[in-house]
Scaffold this active site. Structure first.
Site, PDB file in Angstrom:
ATOM      1  N   SER A 163       0.798  -1.217   0.000  1.00 24.84           N
ATOM      2  CA  SER A 163       0.000   0.000   0.000  1.00 24.84           C
ATOM      3  C   SER A 163       0.833   1.271   0.000  1.00 24.84           C
ATOM      4  CB  SER A 163      -0.970  -0.037   1.176  1.00 24.84           C
ATOM      5  OG  SER A 163      -1.893   0.997   1.058  1.00 24.84           O
ATOM      6  N   HIS A 164       0.715   2.037   1.085  1.00 21.36           N
ATOM      7  CA  HIS A 164       1.375   3.341   1.142  1.00 21.36           C
ATOM      8  C   HIS A 164       2.827   3.244   1.612  1.00 21.36           C
ATOM      9  CE1 HIS A 164      -0.458   2.154   4.855  1.00 21.36           C
ATOM     10  NE2 HIS A 164       0.402   2.908   5.498  1.00 21.36           N
ATOM     11  N   ASP A 328      -2.816   6.421  -3.194  1.00 19.34           N
ATOM     12  CA  ASP A 328      -1.637   5.762  -2.622  1.00 19.34           C
ATOM     13  C   ASP A 328      -1.099   4.667  -3.536  1.00 19.34           C
ATOM     14  OD1 ASP A 328      -3.634   3.866  -2.250  1.00 19.34           O
ATOM     15  OD2 ASP A 328      -2.788   3.145  -0.368  1.00 19.34           O
ATOM     16  N   ASP A 330      -1.337   1.436  -3.876  1.00 16.15           N
ATOM     17  CA  ASP A 330      -2.210   0.431  -4.494  1.00 16.15           C
ATOM     18  C   ASP A 330      -3.579   0.998  -4.884  1.00 16.15           C
ATOM     19  OD1 ASP A 330      -2.903   0.709  -1.799  1.00 16.15           O
ATOM     20  OD2 ASP A 330      -3.711  -1.315  -1.680  1.00 16.15           O
ATOM     21  N   ASP A 332      -6.073   2.512  -3.250  1.00 12.75           N
ATOM     22  CA  ASP A 332      -7.311   2.462  -2.464  1.00 12.75           C
ATOM     23  C   ASP A 332      -7.510   3.701  -1.587  1.00 12.75           C
ATOM     24  OD1 ASP A 332      -5.313   1.756  -0.714  1.00 12.75           O
ATOM     25  OD2 ASP A 332      -6.239  -0.123  -0.041  1.00 12.75           O
ATOM     26  N   ARG A 333      -6.482   4.542  -1.459  1.00 15.88           N
ATOM     27  CA  ARG A 333      -6.650   5.757  -0.646  1.00 15.88           C
ATOM     28  C   ARG A 333      -6.801   6.991  -1.526  1.00 15.88           C
ATOM     29  NH1 ARG A 333      -2.754   5.590   4.573  1.00 15.88           N
ATOM     30  NH2 ARG A 333      -3.220   3.454   5.154  1.00 15.88           N
ATOM     31  N   LYS A 427     -11.649  -0.121  -0.163  1.00 22.08           N
ATOM     32  CA  LYS A 427     -11.732   1.318  -0.330  1.00 22.08           C
ATOM     33  C   LYS A 427     -11.221   1.648  -1.727  1.00 22.08           C
ATOM     34  CE  LYS A 427      -7.510   2.118   2.434  1.00 22.08           C
ATOM     35  NZ  LYS A 427      -7.243   1.000   3.346  1.00 22.08           N
TER      36      LYS A 427
HETATM   37  C1  VG1 Z   1      -3.557   1.929   8.329  1.00 19.43           C
HETATM   38  C2  VG1 Z   1      -4.766   2.819   8.507  1.00 19.43           C
HETATM   39  C3  VG1 Z   1      -6.041   2.022   8.349  1.00 19.43           C
HETATM   40  C4  VG1 Z   1      -6.020   1.317   6.978  1.00 19.43           C
HETATM   41  C5  VG1 Z   1      -4.769   0.490   6.844  1.00 19.43           C
HETATM   42  C6  VG1 Z   1      -4.642  -0.146   5.482  1.00 19.43           C
HETATM   43  O1  VG1 Z   1      -3.549   0.941   9.323  1.00 19.43           O
HETATM   44  O2  VG1 Z   1      -4.727   3.459   9.749  1.00 19.43           O
HETATM   45  O3  VG1 Z   1      -7.141   2.858   8.482  1.00 19.43           O
HETATM   46  O4  VG1 Z   1      -7.143   0.492   6.834  1.00 19.43           O
HETATM   47  O5  VG1 Z   1      -3.617   1.304   7.050  1.00 19.43           O
HETATM   48  O6  VG1 Z   1      -4.661   0.811   4.455  1.00 19.43           O
HETATM   49  P1  VG1 Z   1      -2.648   1.045  10.649  1.00 19.43           P
HETATM   50  O7  VG1 Z   1      -2.841  -0.242  11.360  1.00 19.43           O
HETATM   51  O8  VG1 Z   1      -1.248   1.291  10.193  1.00 19.43           O
HETATM   52  O9  VG1 Z   1      -3.170   2.223  11.412  1.00 19.43           O
HETATM   53  V1  VG1 Z   1      -3.848   0.490   3.028  1.00 19.43           V
HETATM   54  O10 VG1 Z   1      -4.134   1.740   2.038  1.00 19.43           O
HETATM   55  O11 VG1 Z   1      -2.423   0.100   3.634  1.00 19.43           O
HETATM   56  O12 VG1 Z   1      -4.461  -1.019   2.447  1.00 19.43           O
HETATM   57 CO    CO Z   2      -3.565   1.333   0.133  1.00 19.36          CO
END
Ligand code: VG1
Ligand code: CO
Length: 594
Positions: A163-164, A328, A330, A332-333, A427
């Site tokens: 992801s990010h 982001d 992937d 989804d954000r 998302k």
């Molecule tokens: C973070 C965010 C959470 C989100 C998750 C995955 O998790 O706070 O809201 O669902 O990333 O997003 P954490 O446990 O680091 O707070 V993504 O865009 O990584 O699939």
């Molecule tokens: Co993501």
């Protein structure tokens, strides 16, 4: 040390097509890989050699517990021999319907993406998967993957992304396992996968096969499994066209309404270019950093004010654009910006809820909304006004799945720049961008004015998240545990000029299947409705990340135009004093303030 044992030659696949290449010389495509020329009806040498092998592991990997969203580790860790294979084997053993089923595989294009797709395809073939769907170049956003799973009746999907988190040989890699509904598998499945990894002694994989051809759409055989390479963008674009008024948005973007979209060198580049510049007529160059790179250009593909600061400066520090957005790694954000206006993600969910019927896909109204616990209650106020049910879930998209499947909610979102709906089970960054553009096309007002009108009607939830990243694990856990232990005694105590009404560790009982999830974040709920929440991240790979969530509500009659950091100043000072954040983390200020 591993021992390799052959467990038998696979059955030759049935021919599915024959293309005569050079009739005069009697050359035909191999019936397995379709790329090597052989005699009519024969297999090439490499395809003949394809065998399922059982690879033994001398010891299992102890650290494959999925976090908030899949298994995330450094790229280096994923390059450890058998590491990826161990997690995939465990997932294929746990996911229902693998033998004879359809599986979707793709990723955000980060370093390791192609190699992983090859490994997963060979393991899927060895486990009897009938059809594997992947995309050209293996590029597939998380929301588009969710849609492909649903559209093709797949048993699930494997999404390769952290992801990010940054990518590249020195960055992170990740694997998310999604189920048949297109969403992240629930905890019952991720726990079961983890349990298998803990005692795994080997895995099955097809060896001796040609490399997958991913450069163009088409079909190929991997032993008895059909591999379909599809255009990863097409189906997703068609879905967006069903939900939003592309004519109205096109009119807006072709008028005097310059916008900027930052794909952050990640997966949304091809999607955004086709939609915004291709279908909607935005000028070339609207999509910035639109080519997915294996290391995201060395950046941190996290669309917030810190990591997407170039875009933020363009929108907040100049009048060049009316609207800006970023997604982001992937896809989804989403981050939404207007001219000199930042829309915090909790407010974004509330605005989408209040204006949903302006988009064709939601014209009939909503069944309900949900937000994760740390997300502000801005959407709750709108839901109440509209007479809609509103749910509060733990952090992570997997907790929305049951509510969406049961038809209890239509929209949902998280404060971490995640917004989505029942169109898929993830998302969806570009969906949120298009939703905003649809609203702007219909309302024809600046983003800042839409926000001001929203607060005038519903009041404003001042909100901020402070992230302290990569702090020493013991320091973070020590801080957290201390506050947790203090909690029972905090009720009734003074805090930031208010009184602590509730102090607990958030737990959630899923209203659909009754499952209980506890330990989801330390809450201090104050008597005036303000609150502070502490959580430890479940997605980081270095040390620990402490997240501090701050929220304070001001009704329509109050001061609606403060700087959030100032409006929350007393809460920020009070939680630092109570939790000893600065002294225990050794950090003067948060790494990221949203
Ligand atoms: C973070 C965010 C959470 C989100 C998750 C995955 O998790 O706070 O809201 O669902 O990333 O997003 P954490 O446990 O680091 O707070 V993504 O865009 O990584 O699939
Ligand atoms: Co993501």
């Amino acid at each position: 040390m591993t021992a390799i044992a052959l467990i038998g030659r696979i059955q030759a696949p049935q021919p599915i097509q024959q293309t005569r290449l050079n009739p005069s010389q009697g050359e035909w495509d191999c019936q397995n890989c379709w790329r090597v020329r052989v005699n009519l009806g024969a297999l090439c040498v490499r395809s003949m050699a394809a065998t399922v092998q059982q690879i033994s592991l001398s010891s299992p990997f102890a650290d494959q517990k999925p976090g908030t969203s899949g298994l995330r580790k450094s790229s280096k860790q994923f390059e450890t021999p058998h590491y990826l294979e161990s997690f995939i084997e465990s997932s294929l053993r746990v996911l229902p319907g693998v033998a004879g089923g359809t599986l979707v595989v793709g990723g955000d294009g980060r370093y390791g993406n192609r190699r992983a797709i090859g490994v997963i395809a060979r393991m899927a073939a060895a486990h009897g998967v009938a059809r594997l769907i992947t995309t050209t170049g293996g590029i597939l956003s998380t929301p588009a993957a969710s849609h492909l799973i649903r559209q093709n009746g797949a048993i699930g999907g494997v999404i390769l992304s952290a992801s990010h988190n940054p990518g590249g040989p020195e960055g992170d890699f990740g694997v998310k396992i999604n189920g048949a509904n297109g969403g992240p598998t629930p905890e019952s499945i991720t726990d079961a996968i983890f349990a298998v990894t803990q005692t795994l002694d080997g895995y099955r994989i097809l060896e001796g096969t040609p490399e997958l051809a991913l450069d163009q759409p088409g079909s190929q055989q991997l032993s008895a499994m059909t591999v379909e390479v599809v255009d990863g963008v097409e189906a997703y674009v068609a879905l967006m066209q069903k939900l939003f008024d592309f004519d109205a948005i096109g009119d807006l973007l072709r008028g005097d309404f310059p916008i900027a979209f930052d794909a952050m060198h990640a997966v949304t580049g091809p999607y955004a270019t086709r939609i915004l510049e291709g279908l909607l007529g935005a000028p070339a160059g609207t999509v910035r950093n639109g080519t997915p790179l294996e290391d995201f250009g060395g950046g941190h593909p996290d669309p917030n004010l810190t990591y997407a600061h170039e875009l933020a400066e363009l929108l907040l520090g100049s009048d060049a654009y009316r609207f800006g957005a970023a997604c982001d790694g992937d896809g989804d954000r989403n981050m939404i910006l207007g001219q000199r206006c930042f829309v915090n993600p909790s407010d974004s969910l509330a605005v989408l809820t209040a204006n949903a019927t302006l988009a064709p896909g939601y014209a009939d109204g909503l069944a309900g909304v949900a937000r994760s616990m740390p997300t502000s209650a801005a959407a709750d106020v709108v839901a109440k006004d509209l007479g809609l049910p509103c749910y509060e879930t733990p952090t992570g998209w997997k907790f929305f799945g049951n509510l969406l499947d049961a038809g209890r909610i239509t929209l949902c979102g998280e404060e971490s720049f995640g917004t989505g709906s029942n169109h898929i089970r993830e998302k969806d960054g570009l969906w949120a961008v298009l939703f905003w553009l649809n609203i702007l096309a219909r309302r024809r007002e600046p983003v800042a004015q839409i926000m001001a009108e929203h607060w005038n009607r519903f009041g404003r939830h001042y909100y901020s998240r402070h992230d302290y990243e990569a702090i020493a694990s013991e320091a973070a856990h020590g801080l957290y545990k201390r506050v947790q232990e203090m909690q029972p005694a905090l009720v009734g105590q003074a805090f930031a000029g208010r009184t602590i009404a509730t102090a607990d560790d958030f737990a959630y009982t899923d209203p659909v299947d009754g499952s209980l999830t506890s330990g989801q974040g330390l809450r201090l709920l104050l008597d005036d409705g303000s609150r502070v929440v502490l959580r430890l991240s479940g997605t980081g790979t270095q040390g620990a990340t402490l997240r501090v969530y701050l929220e304070s509500y001001v009704p329509p009659s109050g001061n609606l135009s403060q700087d959030p950091q100032a409006a929350l100043g007393d809460l920020i000072t009070a939680i630092d004093g109570l939790a000893e954040i600065k002294t225990r983390t050794g950090m003067d200020r948060p790494t990221v303030i949203t």
